[in-house]
Every structure is written in C-alpha cells, then in structure tokens.
Design a protein around this motif. Sequence first.
Motif, PDB file in Angstrom:
ATOM      1  N   THR A 261      63.948  38.937  14.453  1.00 60.06           N
ATOM      2  CA  THR A 261      63.665  40.159  13.685  1.00 60.06           C
ATOM      3  C   THR A 261      64.974  40.853  13.303  1.00 60.06           C
ATOM      4  O   THR A 261      65.183  41.230  12.142  1.00 60.06           O
ATOM      5  CB  THR A 261      62.780  41.124  14.519  1.00 60.06           C
ATOM      6  OG1 THR A 261      61.597  40.427  14.904  1.00 60.06           O
ATOM      7  CG2 THR A 261      62.418  42.364  13.730  1.00 60.06           C
ATOM      8  N   ALA A 262      65.865  41.014  14.309  1.00 55.76           N
ATOM      9  CA  ALA A 262      67.139  41.695  14.040  1.00 55.76           C
ATOM     10  C   ALA A 262      67.973  40.898  13.038  1.00 55.76           C
ATOM     11  O   ALA A 262      68.560  41.459  12.105  1.00 55.76           O
ATOM     12  CB  ALA A 262      67.904  41.875  15.350  1.00 55.76           C
TER      13      ALA A 262
ATOM     14  N   SER B 220      75.201  43.417  21.875  1.00 56.63           N
ATOM     15  CA  SER B 220      76.028  42.330  21.337  1.00 56.63           C
ATOM     16  C   SER B 220      75.957  42.279  19.815  1.00 56.63           C
ATOM     17  O   SER B 220      76.984  42.134  19.132  1.00 56.63           O
ATOM     18  CB  SER B 220      75.575  40.986  21.916  1.00 56.63           C
ATOM     19  OG  SER B 220      75.540  41.059  23.324  1.00 56.63           O
ATOM     20  N   LEU B 221      74.741  42.420  19.269  1.00 57.57           N
ATOM     21  CA  LEU B 221      74.605  42.410  17.802  1.00 57.57           C
ATOM     22  C   LEU B 221      75.266  43.648  17.208  1.00 57.57           C
ATOM     23  O   LEU B 221      75.865  43.598  16.133  1.00 57.57           O
ATOM     24  CB  LEU B 221      73.113  42.368  17.412  1.00 57.57           C
ATOM     25  CG  LEU B 221      72.363  41.095  17.821  1.00 57.57           C
ATOM     26  CD1 LEU B 221      70.872  41.222  17.502  1.00 57.57           C
ATOM     27  CD2 LEU B 221      72.953  39.859  17.126  1.00 57.57           C
TER      28      LEU B 221
ATOM     29  N   GLU C 219      78.847  42.956  16.791  1.00 56.52           N
ATOM     30  CA  GLU C 219      79.068  41.973  15.725  1.00 56.52           C
ATOM     31  C   GLU C 219      78.944  42.605  14.331  1.00 56.52           C
ATOM     32  O   GLU C 219      79.664  42.251  13.412  1.00 56.52           O
ATOM     33  CB  GLU C 219      78.046  40.845  15.884  1.00 56.52           C
ATOM     34  CG  GLU C 219      78.568  39.507  15.431  1.00 56.52           C
ATOM     35  CD  GLU C 219      77.666  38.359  15.861  1.00 56.52           C
ATOM     36  OE1 GLU C 219      77.337  38.262  17.065  1.00 56.52           O
ATOM     37  OE2 GLU C 219      77.290  37.552  14.990  1.00 56.52           O
ATOM     38  N   TRP C 220      78.019  43.574  14.212  1.00 55.12           N
ATOM     39  CA  TRP C 220      77.749  44.133  12.880  1.00 55.12           C
ATOM     40  C   TRP C 220      78.280  45.555  12.696  1.00 55.12           C
ATOM     41  O   TRP C 220      78.013  46.201  11.676  1.00 55.12           O
ATOM     42  CB  TRP C 220      76.226  44.115  12.621  1.00 55.12           C
ATOM     43  CG  TRP C 220      75.637  42.726  12.661  1.00 55.12           C
ATOM     44  CD1 TRP C 220      76.294  41.562  12.367  1.00 55.12           C
ATOM     45  CD2 TRP C 220      74.305  42.351  13.017  1.00 55.12           C
ATOM     46  NE1 TRP C 220      75.440  40.476  12.516  1.00 55.12           N
ATOM     47  CE2 TRP C 220      74.213  40.938  12.916  1.00 55.12           C
ATOM     48  CE3 TRP C 220      73.166  43.049  13.399  1.00 55.12           C
ATOM     49  CZ2 TRP C 220      73.047  40.224  13.187  1.00 55.12           C
ATOM     50  CZ3 TRP C 220      72.000  42.346  13.675  1.00 55.12           C
ATOM     51  CH2 TRP C 220      71.947  40.947  13.570  1.00 55.12           C
ATOM     52  N   ALA C 221      79.058  46.035  13.668  1.00 56.89           N
ATOM     53  CA  ALA C 221      79.487  47.447  13.646  1.00 56.89           C
ATOM     54  C   ALA C 221      80.242  47.823  12.372  1.00 56.89           C
ATOM     55  O   ALA C 221      80.121  48.932  11.877  1.00 56.89           O
ATOM     56  CB  ALA C 221      80.336  47.764  14.867  1.00 56.89           C
TER      57      ALA C 221
ATOM     58  N   ARG D 229      73.642  49.346  12.370  1.00 57.87           N
ATOM     59  CA  ARG D 229      73.625  49.792  13.761  1.00 57.87           C
ATOM     60  C   ARG D 229      72.493  49.119  14.513  1.00 57.87           C
ATOM     61  O   ARG D 229      71.429  48.863  13.941  1.00 57.87           O
ATOM     62  CB  ARG D 229      73.443  51.309  13.828  1.00 57.87           C
ATOM     63  CG  ARG D 229      74.546  52.080  13.126  1.00 57.87           C
ATOM     64  CD  ARG D 229      74.420  53.574  13.319  1.00 57.87           C
ATOM     65  NE  ARG D 229      73.229  54.151  12.728  1.00 57.87           N
ATOM     66  CZ  ARG D 229      72.213  54.663  13.414  1.00 57.87           C
ATOM     67  NH1 ARG D 229      72.217  54.658  14.734  1.00 57.87           N
ATOM     68  NH2 ARG D 229      71.174  55.194  12.788  1.00 57.87           N
ATOM     69  N   VAL D 230      72.736  48.810  15.784  1.00 60.10           N
ATOM     70  CA  VAL D 230      71.673  48.217  16.624  1.00 60.10           C
ATOM     71  C   VAL D 230      71.681  48.937  17.971  1.00 60.10           C
ATOM     72  O   VAL D 230      72.715  48.990  18.642  1.00 60.10           O
ATOM     73  CB  VAL D 230      71.888  46.707  16.873  1.00 60.10           C
ATOM     74  CG1 VAL D 230      70.630  46.074  17.485  1.00 60.10           C
ATOM     75  CG2 VAL D 230      72.277  45.966  15.603  1.00 60.10           C
ATOM     76  N   ASN D 231      70.555  49.500  18.339  1.00 60.00           N
ATOM     77  CA  ASN D 231      70.426  50.171  19.629  1.00 60.00           C
ATOM     78  C   ASN D 231      69.154  49.683  20.316  1.00 60.00           C
ATOM     79  O   ASN D 231      68.288  49.081  19.674  1.00 60.00           O
ATOM     80  CB  ASN D 231      70.354  51.692  19.419  1.00 60.00           C
ATOM     81  CG  ASN D 231      71.678  52.255  18.925  1.00 60.00           C
ATOM     82  OD1 ASN D 231      72.667  52.289  19.646  1.00 60.00           O
ATOM     83  ND2 ASN D 231      71.711  52.683  17.659  1.00 60.00           N
ATOM     84  N   SER D 232      69.046  49.955  21.596  1.00 56.20           N
ATOM     85  CA  SER D 232      67.793  49.620  22.283  1.00 56.20           C
ATOM     86  C   SER D 232      67.133  50.897  22.781  1.00 56.20           C
ATOM     87  O   SER D 232      67.804  51.873  23.104  1.00 56.20           O
ATOM     88  CB  SER D 232      68.036  48.640  23.434  1.00 56.20           C
ATOM     89  OG  SER D 232      68.977  49.152  24.354  1.00 56.20           O
TER      90      SER D 232
END
Length: 295
Positions: free
Chosen positions: A163-164, A212-213, A216-218, A223-226
Amino acid sequence: MIASQWPTGEQAKPLSTTSEQAGARRPKTLPSFSLENKVCLVTGAARGLGNEFCRAFIESGCTSLVILDLKDSDAKEAAEELKNAYEGSGEVEKDSLNILALACDVSSEASVEAAFKDVIAKFGQVDAVVASAGIVENYPALEYPADRIKRLYDINVHGAFYTAREAAKHMIPRGSGSIVLVSSMSATVVNIPQPQAPYNASKAAVRHLASSLAVEWAQKGVRVNSLSPGYMLTKLTRTILAGDQELKRKWEELTPMGKMGDPEDLKGAIVYLTSDASKFMTGAELRVDGGYCAI
Ligand SMILES: NC(=O)c1ccc[n+]([C@@H]2O[C@H](COP(=O)([O-])OP(=O)(O)OC[C@H]3O[C@@H](n4cnc5c(N)ncnc54)[C@H](O)[C@@H]3O)[C@@H](O)[C@H]2O)c1
C-alpha cells in the motif's frame, strides 16, 4: 502587557464551533488540519478503525475519498452509508462526496496495484493514504499453524508495504503526500493474557517499516508515520471478547485510563498525521492507548 485575544468578562463565552454561529458550514479549526481538496484513501475501510478514519476525513473537508476492502459489496455498502450519513444529515452538501469504493486484497501486490490504477484514473492523484487493513488471531505459539502465520504477515506487513509503495509511486512525482501505517501498542508491549506473538511482531514490523520508508522518501516530499492504537472497541476486538467479559475487564484494568478506546478517539490523530498540521513529522509513531505503554 499583552492584550488577550480571547473575549473577557460578560462576553467570555466559549467560542462557538457550531456551523450557524461560526457562519460557515464547517466547524472552525486550524487551517492546516483541513483535508479539503485532498484525495484520501483508506484500506480496510468498510468497517472498524478504517471506516472511522474515512469519517474523520469527511469531517475535515475531504470530498474525494477511496474506500478499499476485501469485498466489493462491503466497500460499496460503506460508501453508501457514508454518503447517507453526511449528505443526508446536511453536514456536507448534497452530491458533494465523491467516493470510490473498490475491492482490494492488500496481501496481493497485483490487487493493490490495480486499485491504485483505478484511483489515479478517477482522481488523478492521491494525497493521504492510510493502511488500516489488518487481522489478529490468538493461538499459543506452540500451536500456531504455519499457514496462518504466513497469512497474517501477508496482510499486516506485506499489505502495509504494498500500500505504502504504491502510494509513493504516485506521490513522489508530485513531491507531496502523507502515508500512515496503522501499527499497534502491541509493537511495544506484549499483550496479556491472550497469546498473539506473530501479531505483536507484525505490528513492530509495521512501525519500523514506517520509519524506514520515511527516511527513504524524506527528501521526496512523502511523509510516512505510524499510528499505534491501544485497545479500541471494533469488530476485531469484539470477536476476541465475544462472551469473555472477564478479558474485557482485564484489558480495562491494565489500561491506566481504565477503559477501552472508542474508534472516534483516533479521529484527531489521523487528521493530524495526514494533514499539513504534521508537515515536519515523519518516521514517527503516534500512540493513542489510554496510557497503556506508559507503565
Ligand atoms: N481494534 C483495536 O483495538 C486495534 C488496536 C491496535 C491496532 N489495531 C489495528 O487497526 C487496524 C484495523 O483494525 P480494526 O479493529 O478496525 O479491525 P476490523 O476487523 O474491525 O476491520 C478490519 C478491516 O480490514 C479488512 N481486511 C482484512 N483483511 C484484508 C485484506 N487482506 N485486504 C483488505 N482489507 C482487509 C476487513 O474486511 C475489515 O473491514 C488493524 O491493522 C489492527 O491491527 C486495532
């Protein structure tokens, strides 16, 4: 002395947030929390937390929404329900909600790819993506069937990854997007008394996947958060609790706030993470667990 910006004395009533008094259709909030003009997508959105996230998006101004779930009929039914609830009540204008409801099995890379293809064909972009689809099962480790462990990882971990990644493929060229992977407090604590070692490990994997993602994409604007909820009352937990009020009491006792969360309690968190309100936040975990992990 700095003059207060708030009303004082006789006029010091709480500032209204109702639409009539605010003179606008939407309650007032910081503009950065708005999801207006954003295309929001949620996996596992036919029910439970995923469905609640969709409601939070609509209430924050999103009118282009994508509901993905295993069964096409469940996804479409959920879309219909949301339209009736919000357009029917007049909370949003009639025919303003554009909801795409699709079948998608997140454990299949091809299924996720196909769903995003349809999303881009319809909306041309995707701005906020939440990977909420997930399952839990309780087996003592010594008895856990291997095929069920694999299925759990396929949905919870690989599903979140597909999905990400698919979201990022469309976000990176535009240089913007926010992805939220739904982890759990189980990434941090070992739940008791129910045995669920693979689930706990899968959620720790999801949390680390998000970090981690994110790294990689910063620099690509994505943005990726949990988001890690504690015990929330949804179909998933109701199934575990069916006929076991003692287990519910135990969970409540172990939670410092003394209760399970209502899915509604996550609305603020998901809007914060997906909107510009959190635009300098990436690779982080936001825990909403009634204090469970604090002890
Ligand atoms: N409910 C809680 O207390 C709690 C706590 C922490 C974390 N979580 C996490 O939150 C997420 C949502 O949980 P919930 O309580 O809403 O569960 P739920 O069972 O109520 O809803 C999950 C949804 O995901 C869908 N789904 C399952 N497998 C799928 C697949 N392969 N592809 C697409 N959709 C699929 C289901 O059809 C369902 O609509 C999960 O990742 C769960 O691990 C839940």
